[in-house]
Enzyme design. Structure first.
Site, short mmCIF file in Angstrom:
data_model
loop_
_atom_site.label_atom_id
_atom_site.label_comp_id
_atom_site.label_asym_id
_atom_site.label_seq_id
_atom_site.Cartn_x
_atom_site.Cartn_y
_atom_site.Cartn_z
N GLU A 27 0.32 -7.50 -25.38
CA GLU A 27 -0.67 -7.45 -26.22
C GLU A 27 -0.55 -8.14 -27.18
OE1 GLU A 27 -6.01 -7.91 -26.18
OE2 GLU A 27 -4.69 -6.42 -24.79
N ASP A 81 -13.31 -6.27 -32.72
CA ASP A 81 -12.69 -5.90 -33.86
C ASP A 81 -12.89 -4.63 -34.28
OD1 ASP A 81 -10.51 -7.18 -32.55
OD2 ASP A 81 -10.24 -8.10 -34.04
#
Length: 255
Positions: free
Chosen positions: A49, A60
């Protein structure tokens, strides 16, 4: 059946642990991307990824945010990443993880067209709701690129089959409420939640967010097909500990 789905289902049917490491593209410089992909491939990654740096990365945690900022400081853009990927050949399928804004700015049709010239076989767009999939899904219909859905802990149980049915490649099961990061505590009901998703899915279910040890991998393998590991990999690479990255992946995928 698209390439990513076929490859990961084969691993699942062979009872192999599916391990998808996440890296922030360009965090160490785009000139390092090919070497990082090779490192992860040789260690046994099932797919890789690639995060796209973005100024407002709502999903995040601090480690991945910091990596994204380093990439942005290196003037890394989605366009530059794709141009670099066109030069990289790998036997391991790549998956782009990006927020919708960079794709929209790039141009949706141009983005899909350019990805077709790379080894990218999947796309994850965490801020694209299922109800707005029609913005992207029709463009991917005749491509070999899978649109991978995310399922949160807060997703209503009766909604899960719908999300699973629409997805390709694998099902990204978010294992915590909140952002990515290591050192997370998992809810007691998580294993039951993951097992249900895998029960109703004909594609591999991978647990992500907070996965940072071999023990985590072993735990999740009891209820789903494998894991996605981001913050730990990103941190080790930022510290130049490539050998530790390789060892971690090799140990995690070994039976």
């Amino acid at each position: 059946m698209k390439t990513l789905t076929r490859q990961l289902k084969a691993k699942q049917q062979a009872n192999e642990t599916i391990f998808v490491p996440y890296i922030m593209a360009g965090a160490q410089g785009l000139d390092q991307l090919a070497d990082e992909i090779q490192l992860l491939t040789e260690a046994g990654a099932s797919a890789i990824e690639l995060g796209i740096p973005f100024s407002d990365p709502v999903a995040d945690g601090p480690i991945i945010q910091a990596a994204g900022l380093r990439a942005l400081e290196n003037n890394v853009t989605l366009q530059k990443i794709i141009q670099q990927l066109k030069k990289i050949e790998t036997k391991t399928s790549l998956v782009i993880m990006t927020y919708f804004n960079p794709i929209f700015t790039y141009g949706l049709e141009t983005f899909i067209h350019d990805l077709a010239e790379t080894d990218v076989k999947g796309v994850i767009i965490p801020d694209l709701p299922h109800e707005h999939q029609e913005l992207v899904a029709p463009l991917l219909k005749d491509s070999d690129i899978s649109l991978i859905p995310l399922i949160a802990l807060t997703t209503p149980k009766d909604r899960i089959p719908t999300l699973v049915e629409s997805g390709e490649g694998f099902i990204y099961a978010v294992a915590v409420n909140g952002v990515t990061g290591t050192g997370r505590n998992y809810q007691e009901t998580l294993d039951e939640h993951l097992a249900y998703i895998q029960k109703v899915s004909d594609k591999p279910v991978l647990a992500g967010f907070g996965v940072s040890s071999k023990e985590h991998v072993e735990r999740f393998r009891k209820s789903c097909a494998g894991v996605i590991v981001g913050s730990k990999i990103v941190q080790l690479l930022s510290e130049g500990k490539r050998a530790e990255v390789s060892t971690f992946i090799k140990e995690a995928v070994s039976k």
